[in-house]
Design an enzyme around this catalytic site. Structure first.
Site, PDB file in Angstrom:
ATOM      1  N   GLY A 179       0.819  -1.212   0.000  1.00 17.97           N
ATOM      2  CA  GLY A 179       0.000   0.000   0.000  1.00 17.97           C
ATOM      3  C   GLY A 179       0.846   1.251   0.000  1.00 17.97           C
ATOM      4  N   ASN A 180       0.208   2.387   0.186  1.00 22.35           N
ATOM      5  CA  ASN A 180       0.940   3.659   0.227  1.00 22.35           C
ATOM      6  C   ASN A 180       0.308   4.570   1.271  1.00 22.35           C
ATOM      7  OD1 ASN A 180      -1.147   5.435  -1.119  1.00 22.35           O
ATOM      8  ND2 ASN A 180      -0.829   3.942  -2.758  1.00 22.35           N
ATOM      9  N   HIS A 181       0.952   5.708   1.480  1.00 25.28           N
ATOM     10  CA  HIS A 181       0.571   6.596   2.585  1.00 25.28           C
ATOM     11  C   HIS A 181      -0.492   7.628   2.220  1.00 25.28           C
ATOM     12  CE1 HIS A 181       3.241   5.177   5.659  1.00 25.28           C
ATOM     13  NE2 HIS A 181       4.291   5.246   4.850  1.00 25.28           N
ATOM     14  N   SER A 182      -1.133   7.483   1.071  1.00 20.98           N
ATOM     15  CA  SER A 182      -2.142   8.482   0.699  1.00 20.98           C
ATOM     16  C   SER A 182      -3.186   8.646   1.811  1.00 20.98           C
ATOM     17  CB  SER A 182      -2.846   8.046  -0.582  1.00 20.98           C
ATOM     18  OG  SER A 182      -3.934   8.900  -0.841  1.00 20.98           O
TER      19      SER A 182
ATOM     20  N   ALA B  83      -3.975   7.714  -5.236  1.00 22.39           N
ATOM     21  CA  ALA B  83      -2.589   7.254  -5.364  1.00 22.39           C
ATOM     22  C   ALA B  83      -2.659   5.781  -5.776  1.00 22.39           C
ATOM     23  CB  ALA B  83      -1.856   7.408  -4.045  1.00 22.39           C
TER      24      ALA B  83
END
Ligand code: CTP
Ligand code: CA
Length: 235
Positions: free
Chosen positions: A33-36, A101
């Protein structure tokens, strides 16, 4: 009649917004995942609805609490799901904003059972490329699958690097994606072209470039929607 001071300029405009980050499953309990945070996409949805738009928000994972009022929300996990939900609604939208994102890659396979650590240590994760949703929407418009006057907006967070500054990367990305408007955010240290009061730029396909002064995500959303409203054909 409505008071002049209230910008109700998006009344009747159908706006489709993606927000948040995608999660690419590795097994039933893990993902890449990502930090969006989803905050900018949610702010766009909220402000667009306040300005009279009929808003659908396709949301990946977010840290933003609460759904904006008077907005239809669809929840997704992966980039492939996000692609499916955006594509399905694109033809019924006047404006499409890709604020999500999106993971560029996903694991080639998803394990049916939880991956065990075993004795031999970690196995490499093989990745494959996700669909480029924004580029696909622009292609679909070119192929008359969605309305020719549909306004398509992309986002780019750029740091600048040894080869080029934030603005150069943004200009190249606008050309590559073929969208009408690209919101370029300068992030990190490599702010080669940035000035103290610029959080980024709004780059138009016609070459117009507007600086985005620092401000709240709500203020950013208003500025972005001002430019979007100007691109929507008269109804
Ligand atoms: N985007 C998308 N589908 C993808 C990746 C990105 O629709 N698979 C959209 C994002 O939502 C954003 C825009 O494309 O609106 C730019 O995303 P970005 O990650 O900056 O662009 P990339 O083409 O993936 O380039 P980079 O190599 O810089 O990550
Ligand atoms: Ca990317």
């Amino acid at each position: 009649t409505r008071p002049e001071a209230l910008p109700y300029d998006l009344a009747g405009v159908r706006v489709l917004i993606s927000a948040g980050g995608t999660r690419e499953a590795l097994d039933p309990v893990r993902y890449l995942g990502n930090h969006s945070s989803g905050k900018q996409g949610y702010a766009l949805a909220r402000v667009a609805a306040q300005r009279g738009a009929a808003v659908t928000l396709v949301s990946g994972a977010v840290s933003e609490p609460g759904a904006p009022a008077a907005v239809d929300i669809v929840h997704v996990d992966s980039a492939v799901e996000l692609s499916r939900e955006m594509t399905a609604r694109a033809a019924d939208s006047d404006v499409i904003i890709m604020a999500a994102a999106v993971a560029d890659f996903r694991p080639v396979g998803v394990a049916d059972a939880k991956i065990k650590k075993g004795a031999e240590g970690p196995a490499p994760i093989e990745l494959t490329t996700n669909p480029d949703i924004l580029a696909g929407l622009v292609r679909a418009r070119g192929a008359d699958e969605i309305g020719a006057s549909t306004v398509i907006v992309g986002f780019a967070a750029e740091t600048g690097d040894a080869d080029a500054g934030v603005l150069d990367h943004g200009r190249a990305k606008l050309r590559r994606k073929g969208c009408d408007l690209l919101v370029v955010n300068a992030v990190g240290e490599g702010r080669a072209f940035g000035t103290a009061d610029n959080a980024g730029w709004l780059l138009h396909a016609d070459g117009t470039e507007t600086g985005l002064p620092y401000g709240s995500k709500t203020l950013m959303a208003s500025r972005i929607l001002d430019e979007v409203a100007a691109l929507v054909p008269d109804r």
